[in-house]
Scaffold this motif. Structure first.
Motif, PDB file in Angstrom:
ATOM      1  N   LYS A   1       0.838  -1.199   0.000  1.00 22.12           N
ATOM      2  CA  LYS A   1       0.000   0.000   0.000  1.00 22.12           C
ATOM      3  C   LYS A   1       0.873   1.248   0.000  1.00 22.12           C
ATOM      4  O   LYS A   1       0.528   2.255  -0.607  1.00 22.12           O
ATOM      5  CB  LYS A   1      -0.913  -0.007   1.229  1.00 22.12           C
ATOM      6  CG  LYS A   1      -1.841   1.164   1.297  1.00 22.12           C
ATOM      7  CD  LYS A   1      -2.818   1.033   2.431  1.00 22.12           C
ATOM      8  CE  LYS A   1      -3.803   2.190   2.423  1.00 22.12           C
ATOM      9  NZ  LYS A   1      -4.820   2.023   3.439  1.00 22.12           N
ATOM     10  N   SER A   2       1.999   1.157   0.693  1.00 24.42           N
ATOM     11  CA  SER A   2       2.905   2.288   0.793  1.00 24.42           C
ATOM     12  C   SER A   2       4.337   1.779   0.939  1.00 24.42           C
ATOM     13  O   SER A   2       4.571   0.740   1.558  1.00 24.42           O
ATOM     14  CB  SER A   2       2.533   3.146   2.007  1.00 24.42           C
ATOM     15  OG  SER A   2       3.454   4.196   2.176  1.00 24.42           O
ATOM     16  N   ILE A   3       5.262   2.527   0.365  1.00 24.91           N
ATOM     17  CA  ILE A   3       6.692   2.245   0.487  1.00 24.91           C
ATOM     18  C   ILE A   3       7.336   3.490   1.064  1.00 24.91           C
ATOM     19  O   ILE A   3       7.082   4.597   0.590  1.00 24.91           O
ATOM     20  CB  ILE A   3       7.324   1.935  -0.884  1.00 24.91           C
ATOM     21  CG1 ILE A   3       6.625   0.752  -1.548  1.00 24.91           C
ATOM     22  CG2 ILE A   3       8.823   1.677  -0.750  1.00 24.91           C
ATOM     23  CD1 ILE A   3       6.943   0.589  -3.021  1.00 24.91           C
ATOM     24  N   VAL A   4       8.154   3.317   2.096  1.00 26.96           N
ATOM     25  CA  VAL A   4       8.860   4.447   2.691  1.00 26.96           C
ATOM     26  C   VAL A   4      10.354   4.192   2.581  1.00 26.96           C
ATOM     27  O   VAL A   4      10.831   3.097   2.893  1.00 26.96           O
ATOM     28  CB  VAL A   4       8.458   4.659   4.170  1.00 26.96           C
ATOM     29  CG1 VAL A   4       9.350   5.693   4.841  1.00 26.96           C
ATOM     30  CG2 VAL A   4       7.014   5.104   4.270  1.00 26.96           C
ATOM     31  N   MET A   5      11.080   5.212   2.121  1.00 28.00           N
ATOM     32  CA  MET A   5      12.539   5.137   2.092  1.00 28.00           C
ATOM     33  C   MET A   5      13.102   6.443   2.630  1.00 28.00           C
ATOM     34  O   MET A   5      12.442   7.482   2.587  1.00 28.00           O
ATOM     35  CB  MET A   5      13.071   4.837   0.687  1.00 28.00           C
ATOM     36  CG  MET A   5      12.786   5.853  -0.362  1.00 28.00           C
ATOM     37  SD  MET A   5      13.586   5.526  -1.974  1.00 28.00           S
ATOM     38  CE  MET A   5      13.121   3.878  -2.328  1.00 28.00           C
ATOM     39  N   GLU A   6      14.321   6.359   3.175  1.00 29.66           N
ATOM     40  CA  GLU A   6      14.990   7.540   3.693  1.00 29.66           C
ATOM     41  C   GLU A   6      15.626   8.325   2.556  1.00 29.66           C
ATOM     42  O   GLU A   6      16.082   7.743   1.573  1.00 29.66           O
ATOM     43  CB  GLU A   6      16.102   7.150   4.671  1.00 29.66           C
ATOM     44  CG  GLU A   6      15.616   6.591   5.968  1.00 29.66           C
ATOM     45  CD  GLU A   6      16.764   6.212   6.883  1.00 29.66           C
ATOM     46  OE1 GLU A   6      16.522   6.164   8.096  1.00 29.66           O
ATOM     47  OE2 GLU A   6      17.885   5.959   6.413  1.00 29.66           O
ATOM     48  N   ALA A   7      15.673   9.638   2.722  1.00 29.28           N
ATOM     49  CA  ALA A   7      16.412  10.482   1.795  1.00 29.28           C
ATOM     50  C   ALA A   7      17.896  10.309   2.123  1.00 29.28           C
ATOM     51  O   ALA A   7      18.317  10.565   3.248  1.00 29.28           O
ATOM     52  CB  ALA A   7      15.996  11.942   1.971  1.00 29.28           C
ATOM     53  N   THR A   8      18.653   9.837   1.172  1.00 24.27           N
ATOM     54  CA  THR A   8      20.085   9.589   1.410  1.00 24.27           C
ATOM     55  C   THR A   8      20.914  10.296   0.343  1.00 24.27           C
ATOM     56  O   THR A   8      21.565   9.654  -0.473  1.00 24.27           O
ATOM     57  CB  THR A   8      20.400   8.083   1.396  1.00 24.27           C
ATOM     58  OG1 THR A   8      19.916   7.537   0.170  1.00 24.27           O
ATOM     59  CG2 THR A   8      19.771   7.372   2.561  1.00 24.27           C
ATOM     60  N   GLY A   9      20.847  11.616   0.357  1.00 27.99           N
ATOM     61  CA  GLY A   9      21.586  12.364  -0.651  1.00 27.99           C
ATOM     62  C   GLY A   9      21.095  11.962  -2.027  1.00 27.99           C
ATOM     63  O   GLY A   9      19.912  11.971  -2.312  1.00 27.99           O
ATOM     64  N   LYS A  10      22.013  11.550  -2.873  1.00 25.69           N
ATOM     65  CA  LYS A  10      21.633  11.153  -4.225  1.00 25.69           C
ATOM     66  C   LYS A  10      21.397   9.657  -4.367  1.00 25.69           C
ATOM     67  O   LYS A  10      20.917   9.194  -5.390  1.00 25.69           O
ATOM     68  CB  LYS A  10      22.713  11.582  -5.207  1.00 25.69           C
ATOM     69  CG  LYS A  10      24.050  10.941  -4.957  1.00 25.69           C
ATOM     70  CD  LYS A  10      25.085  11.470  -5.904  1.00 25.69           C
ATOM     71  CE  LYS A  10      26.427  10.806  -5.597  1.00 25.69           C
ATOM     72  NZ  LYS A  10      27.477  11.325  -6.450  1.00 25.69           N
ATOM     73  N   PHE A  11      21.694   8.862  -3.355  1.00 23.70           N
ATOM     74  CA  PHE A  11      21.671   7.406  -3.489  1.00 23.70           C
ATOM     75  C   PHE A  11      20.266   6.811  -3.563  1.00 23.70           C
ATOM     76  O   PHE A  11      20.077   5.728  -4.084  1.00 23.70           O
ATOM     77  CB  PHE A  11      22.465   6.743  -2.360  1.00 23.70           C
ATOM     78  CG  PHE A  11      23.896   7.184  -2.321  1.00 23.70           C
ATOM     79  CD1 PHE A  11      24.724   7.023  -3.423  1.00 23.70           C
ATOM     80  CD2 PHE A  11      24.411   7.783  -1.192  1.00 23.70           C
ATOM     81  CE1 PHE A  11      26.031   7.438  -3.408  1.00 23.70           C
ATOM     82  CE2 PHE A  11      25.725   8.204  -1.159  1.00 23.70           C
ATOM     83  CZ  PHE A  11      26.541   8.037  -2.267  1.00 23.70           C
ATOM     84  N   HIS A  12      19.267   7.508  -3.042  1.00 20.38           N
ATOM     85  CA  HIS A  12      17.899   6.978  -3.092  1.00 20.38           C
ATOM     86  C   HIS A  12      17.177   7.350  -4.387  1.00 20.38           C
ATOM     87  O   HIS A  12      16.178   6.740  -4.737  1.00 20.38           O
ATOM     88  CB  HIS A  12      17.079   7.479  -1.889  1.00 20.38           C
ATOM     89  CG  HIS A  12      16.681   8.913  -1.999  1.00 20.38           C
ATOM     90  ND1 HIS A  12      17.550   9.946  -1.749  1.00 20.38           N
ATOM     91  CD2 HIS A  12      15.515   9.487  -2.374  1.00 20.38           C
ATOM     92  CE1 HIS A  12      16.931  11.097  -1.933  1.00 20.38           C
ATOM     93  NE2 HIS A  12      15.694  10.845  -2.314  1.00 20.38           N
ATOM     94  N   ARG A  13      17.693   8.312  -5.103  1.00 21.12           N
ATOM     95  CA  ARG A  13      16.968   8.866  -6.250  1.00 21.12           C
ATOM     96  C   ARG A  13      16.675   7.874  -7.369  1.00 21.12           C
ATOM     97  O   ARG A  13      15.543   7.834  -7.852  1.00 21.12           O
ATOM     98  CB  ARG A  13      17.708  10.084  -6.787  1.00 21.12           C
ATOM     99  CG  ARG A  13      17.632  11.252  -5.825  1.00 21.12           C
ATOM    100  CD  ARG A  13      18.344  12.457  -6.355  1.00 21.12           C
ATOM    101  NE  ARG A  13      18.409  13.491  -5.330  1.00 21.12           N
ATOM    102  CZ  ARG A  13      19.358  14.374  -5.260  1.00 21.12           C
ATOM    103  NH1 ARG A  13      20.325  14.402  -6.153  1.00 21.12           N
ATOM    104  NH2 ARG A  13      19.347  15.274  -4.291  1.00 21.12           N
ATOM    105  N   PRO A  14      17.644   7.061  -7.827  1.00 17.84           N
ATOM    106  CA  PRO A  14      17.303   6.122  -8.917  1.00 17.84           C
ATOM    107  C   PRO A  14      16.205   5.129  -8.528  1.00 17.84           C
ATOM    108  O   PRO A  14      15.285   4.878  -9.313  1.00 17.84           O
ATOM    109  CB  PRO A  14      18.626   5.402  -9.206  1.00 17.84           C
ATOM    110  CG  PRO A  14      19.685   6.339  -8.722  1.00 17.84           C
ATOM    111  CD  PRO A  14      19.083   7.040  -7.537  1.00 17.84           C
ATOM    112  N   ALA A  15      16.275   4.581  -7.312  1.00 20.86           N
ATOM    113  CA  ALA A  15      15.245   3.627  -6.873  1.00 20.86           C
ATOM    114  C   ALA A  15      13.895   4.330  -6.734  1.00 20.86           C
ATOM    115  O   ALA A  15      12.867   3.814  -7.183  1.00 20.86           O
ATOM    116  CB  ALA A  15      15.650   2.977  -5.552  1.00 20.86           C
TER     117      ALA A  15
END
Length: 125
Positions: free
Chosen positions: A59-73
């Motif tokens: 229903k929901s996915i949560v990820m941490e903001a990790t500079g530029k490393f989270h952006r592609p995913a």
């Protein structure tokens, strides 16, 4: 309930996913299924992550903001129609501490991000 069939046992539970992101890895936890997996943080790993998530349709996915490393995913999941919320790492850490957990591992972080998704329901970006 004579003669009535109950499908509650067969019903799929509502699933929430937490993704802990680092330069090399994507650690994911599916709550309440209790399933944890690790994928490489590259095109192949993101593709494998999406296959796992497509099977469970969280229903929901949560990820941490990790500079530029989270952006592609994040971008790839969003383009495939997944509801993804990116949260401040401090907020996620404070949530885990409020739950009484002081330990910090990638696997635990993913688990608490999934719990945060269920409890606080941050809006998707």
């Amino acid at each position: 309930m004579q003669g009535k069939v109950s499908f509650e046992e067969d019903a799929m539970p509502v699933v929430y996913a937490g993704v802990d992101v680092s330069k090399e890895w994507l650690d994911v936890h599916l709550h309440p299924l209790g399933e944890s997996r690790r994928f490489s943080n590259d095109k192949t790993g993101i593709r494998q992550l999406k296959r796992l998530l497509a099977r469970h349709r969280p229903k929901s996915i949560v990820m941490e903001a990790t500079g530029k490393f989270h952006r592609p995913a994040h971008r790839s999941l969003w383009l495939d129609g997944f509801a993804v919320a990116v949260v401040d790492p401090l907020r996620a850490r404070m949530f885990a501490r409020a739950c009484g957990y002081l330990a910090k591992t990638d696997r635990l972080d993913a688990r608490f991000l999934a719990l945060l998704a269920e409890s606080l329901r941050p809006p998707a970006d």
